[in-house]
Design an enzyme around this catalytic site. Structure first.
Site, PDB file in Angstrom:
ATOM      1  N   ARG A   1      32.750  42.292  42.134  1.00  0.00           N
ATOM      2  CA  ARG A   1      32.427  40.860  42.459  1.00  0.00           C
ATOM      3  C   ARG A   1      31.165  41.127  43.509  1.00  0.00           C
ATOM      4  O   ARG A   1      30.274  40.164  43.467  1.00  0.00           O
ATOM      5  CB  ARG A   1      33.706  40.536  43.676  1.00  0.00           C
ATOM      6  CG  ARG A   1      34.838  39.924  42.658  1.00  0.00           C
ATOM      7  CD  ARG A   1      35.951  39.333  43.581  1.00  0.00           C
ATOM      8  NE  ARG A   1      36.808  40.197  44.328  1.00  0.00           N
ATOM      9  CZ  ARG A   1      38.070  40.754  43.914  1.00  0.00           C
ATOM     10  NH1 ARG A   1      38.343  40.101  42.598  1.00  0.00           N
ATOM     11  NH2 ARG A   1      38.822  41.543  44.509  1.00  0.00           N
TER      12      ARG A   1
ATOM     13  N   PHE B   1      38.502  32.462  34.149  1.00  0.00           N
ATOM     14  CA  PHE B   1      39.909  33.288  34.818  1.00  0.00           C
ATOM     15  C   PHE B   1      39.465  33.512  36.348  1.00  0.00           C
ATOM     16  O   PHE B   1      39.721  35.001  36.728  1.00  0.00           O
ATOM     17  CB  PHE B   1      39.977  34.661  33.807  1.00  0.00           C
ATOM     18  CG  PHE B   1      40.267  34.197  32.532  1.00  0.00           C
ATOM     19  CD1 PHE B   1      41.413  33.830  31.945  1.00  0.00           C
ATOM     20  CD2 PHE B   1      39.103  34.341  31.506  1.00  0.00           C
ATOM     21  CE1 PHE B   1      41.319  33.521  30.417  1.00  0.00           C
ATOM     22  CE2 PHE B   1      38.842  34.046  30.029  1.00  0.00           C
ATOM     23  CZ  PHE B   1      40.271  33.766  29.686  1.00  0.00           C
TER      24      PHE B   1
ATOM     25  N   ASN C   1      42.355  25.414  30.288  1.00  0.00           N
ATOM     26  CA  ASN C   1      42.743  26.653  29.641  1.00  0.00           C
ATOM     27  C   ASN C   1      41.018  27.083  29.342  1.00  0.00           C
ATOM     28  O   ASN C   1      40.439  26.271  28.808  1.00  0.00           O
ATOM     29  CB  ASN C   1      43.355  26.263  28.402  1.00  0.00           C
ATOM     30  CG  ASN C   1      43.426  27.281  27.519  1.00  0.00           C
ATOM     31  OD1 ASN C   1      42.583  28.366  27.429  1.00  0.00           O
ATOM     32  ND2 ASN C   1      44.419  27.448  26.681  1.00  0.00           N
TER      33      ASN C   1
ATOM     34  N   ASP D   1      36.851  37.386  32.772  1.00  0.00           N
ATOM     35  CA  ASP D   1      37.830  38.260  33.365  1.00  0.00           C
ATOM     36  C   ASP D   1      39.302  38.070  32.906  1.00  0.00           C
ATOM     37  O   ASP D   1      39.946  37.734  33.896  1.00  0.00           O
ATOM     38  CB  ASP D   1      37.561  38.437  34.806  1.00  0.00           C
ATOM     39  CG  ASP D   1      38.314  39.442  35.468  1.00  0.00           C
ATOM     40  OD1 ASP D   1      38.923  40.447  34.657  1.00  0.00           O
ATOM     41  OD2 ASP D   1      38.748  39.544  36.678  1.00  0.00           O
TER      42      ASP D   1
ATOM     43  N   CYS E   1      40.948  44.218  31.161  1.00  0.00           N
ATOM     44  CA  CYS E   1      41.762  44.959  31.748  1.00  0.00           C
ATOM     45  C   CYS E   1      42.693  45.616  30.685  1.00  0.00           C
ATOM     46  O   CYS E   1      43.730  46.149  31.345  1.00  0.00           O
ATOM     47  CB  CYS E   1      42.309  44.376  32.937  1.00  0.00           C
ATOM     48  SG  CYS E   1      43.410  43.068  32.467  1.00  0.00           S
TER      49      CYS E   1
HETATM   50  N1  SAH Z   1      38.612  37.269  38.191  1.00  0.00           N
HETATM   51  C1  SAH Z   1      39.832  37.331  39.002  1.00  0.00           C
HETATM   52  C2  SAH Z   1      41.237  37.985  38.620  1.00  0.00           C
HETATM   53  C3  SAH Z   1      41.487  37.284  37.199  1.00  0.00           C
HETATM   54  S1  SAH Z   1      43.011  37.558  36.665  1.00  0.00           S
HETATM   55  C4  SAH Z   1      39.412  37.804  40.289  1.00  0.00           C
HETATM   56  O1  SAH Z   1      38.435  38.311  40.371  1.00  0.00           O
HETATM   57  O2  SAH Z   1      40.251  37.978  41.183  1.00  0.00           O
HETATM   58  C5  SAH Z   1      43.584  36.524  35.265  1.00  0.00           C
HETATM   59  C6  SAH Z   1      43.495  35.130  35.627  1.00  0.00           C
HETATM   60  O3  SAH Z   1      43.520  34.533  34.356  1.00  0.00           O
HETATM   61  C7  SAH Z   1      44.853  34.709  36.209  1.00  0.00           C
HETATM   62  O4  SAH Z   1      44.580  34.032  37.462  1.00  0.00           O
HETATM   63  C8  SAH Z   1      45.605  33.687  35.549  1.00  0.00           C
HETATM   64  O5  SAH Z   1      46.163  32.682  35.794  1.00  0.00           O
HETATM   65  C9  SAH Z   1      44.358  33.124  34.391  1.00  0.00           C
HETATM   66  N2  SAH Z   1      44.666  32.842  32.944  1.00  0.00           N
HETATM   67  C10 SAH Z   1      45.370  33.438  32.034  1.00  0.00           C
HETATM   68  N3  SAH Z   1      45.278  32.815  30.817  1.00  0.00           N
HETATM   69  C11 SAH Z   1      44.190  31.871  30.932  1.00  0.00           C
HETATM   70  C12 SAH Z   1      43.637  30.803  30.123  1.00  0.00           C
HETATM   71  N4  SAH Z   1      44.000  30.756  29.081  1.00  0.00           N
HETATM   72  N5  SAH Z   1      42.865  29.904  30.691  1.00  0.00           N
HETATM   73  C13 SAH Z   1      42.664  29.944  32.178  1.00  0.00           C
HETATM   74  N6  SAH Z   1      43.015  30.801  32.950  1.00  0.00           N
HETATM   75  C14 SAH Z   1      43.827  31.684  32.235  1.00  0.00           C
END
Ligand code: SAH
Length: 392
Positions: A209, A225, A274, A295, A335
């Site tokens: 980050r 995400f 999404n 991510d 991940c």
């Molecule tokens: N980048 C973040 C961590 C991401 S964790 C950080 O730095 O803290 C993954 C995230 O993806 C979760 O919050 C989950 O709610 C989201 N997620 C999962 N599937 C998704 C989708 N199809 N579209 C949007 N978000 C999604």
């Protein structure tokens, strides 16, 4: 008092002798004891000791070794191991307010995770051997970190069911505020660790980050995400002209907006959507982003899901690339432990080639150093973070 000894079948000792900490049930010639989390000794078929660990009567992972020979395991044992883990973090990430204190196997404490958010500690016990010793662990946490004001257990992860453990969450010691505030990379974050809104936080991307903050000045940044805002907040704080975070969770978006507000980052916006749909929509609308960060959550926990995971990464990276003009950056994280870095790179390469885009890898990283990798256990190496420059 001598410990119960479990003997391996012939030829099953190699991985364990080289330092892997899991003994699988099918590798044992002796049945593990009935007692949950009993301290046992493991030896090769010809009687050489391979160390002691906690056993489980039915789990596929029959013994989780502790990386040494111990006659007893008590509070002093945990305080010693946790103390070592703390000293490592203090060297690697000095001055952090939120960090992973213990990362299971990598700290030779298989099945135990301990995180710190300011003066609140969160513990997770993924295995019976740790679960039955929770009082010792709490005591060891208090001995090694005397400034702690509250301890929470977050033990509702599905994996606990594999060990026959109940799912439970709550404060186990001291007091914990509804929102625990901490600063990371100069940004204030509030986490809810006990209430119905439980958020938690992804500590493993902390350093990445900060990398995004450094790359974002004057750029339009799309954080896919985003969870509670991580990369988007750092981009905005690093003087991005525009930062937009996307997540499918309404609760995550609500927290992300709260974070933009308390940090005075007015040019940081969040949208619940999404990501797969939103990226396509932005392509249709002809939108462009200088930096797109991907991510996603883990796409495959088991080998049977690998094909789908590869297809998911291909689609995400392909669609994201369509939004990035020459000179822009694609940031592709994963991940999924079962997808190694070279495979992710290959997926991105193939998708870029299909679009006749030339990419240059300009930065690669992984999980923050408070999530170390035990070389004997590839299972502990999971996070990939690749930054590509789009040439033309
Ligand atoms: N980048 C973040 C961590 C991401 S964790 C950080 O730095 O803290 C993954 C995230 O993806 C979760 O919050 C989950 O709610 C989201 N997620 C999962 N599937 C998704 C989708 N199809 N579209 C949007 N978000 C999604």
């Amino acid at each position: 008092m001598s410990l119960p000894t479990l003997r391996l079948k012939p030829h099953e000792h190699h991985r364990i002798a080289e330092g892997h900490l899991w003994v699988f049930r099918n590798e044992l010639a002796t049945l593990p004891p009935e007692e949950m989390g009993a301290l046992v000794r493991v030896e090769s078929s010809d009687g050489r000791s391979l160390g002691t660990g906690f056993s489980h009567p039915t789990s596929k992972i029959a013994v989780r070794l502790l990386g040494g020979e111990f006659e007893t395991v008590d509070t002093a044992f945990f305080a010693h191991r946790i103390g070592q883990a703390i000293r490592l973090r203090q060297r690697l990430l000095p001055g952090e307010q939120a960090w992973r204190v213990v990362f299971g196997e990598a700290d030779l404490l298989s099945g135990l995770i301990i995180d710190r958010y300011n003066t609140t500690v969160v513990m997770q016990m993924l295995a019976a051997g740790m679960d039955v010793r929770r009082e010792m662990i709490i005591e060891a946490i208090l001995q090694t970190m005397p400034d702690v004001t509250g301890i929470v257990e977050r033990n509702s992860m599905k994996v606990r069911e594999k060990e026959g453990l109940d799912l439970r969450d709550g404060v186990v010691w001291g007091t914990v505020p509804d929102r625990v505030r901490f600063e990371e990379n100069g940004i204030l974050i509030d986490v809810d660790l006990v209430g119905g809104q439980k958020t938690g936080y992804f500590l493993d991307q902390k350093v990445n980050r900060a990398t995004i903050a450094r790359l974002s000045a004057g750029k339009r940044v799309l954080d896919c995400f985003c969870n509670v805002g991580g990369f988007a907040l750092n981009a905005a704080n690093g003087s991005a002209v525009e930062a937009l975070g996307i997540d499918s969770s309404a609760q995550a978006i609500e927290h992300a907006r709260h974070h933009a507000e308390i940090n005075g980052l007015e040019h940081c916006h969040f949208e619940q959507a999404n990501v797969f749909d939103l990226l396509r929509q932005h392509v249709d609308e002809g939108r462009q982003w200088d930096i797109v960060i991907l991510d996603p959550p883990s796409f495959a926990k088991s080998r049977s899901a690998l094909q789908g995971a590869r297809a998911g990464y291909a689609e995400l990276n392909r669609t994201a690339l369509k939004l990035i003009p020459p000179g822009g950056l694609l940031v592709s994280a994963s991940c999924t432990q079962l997808v190694p870095e070279h495979e992710l790179m290959d997926i991105v390469y193939r998708e870029a080639a299909r679009l006749r885009k030339r990419l240059r890898l300009v930065h690669r990283s992984g999980q923050a150093p408070d999530h170390p990798v035990l070389l004997a256990m590839p299972e502990t190496l999971y996070l990939k973070f690749l930054v590509f420059d789009v040439i033309d």
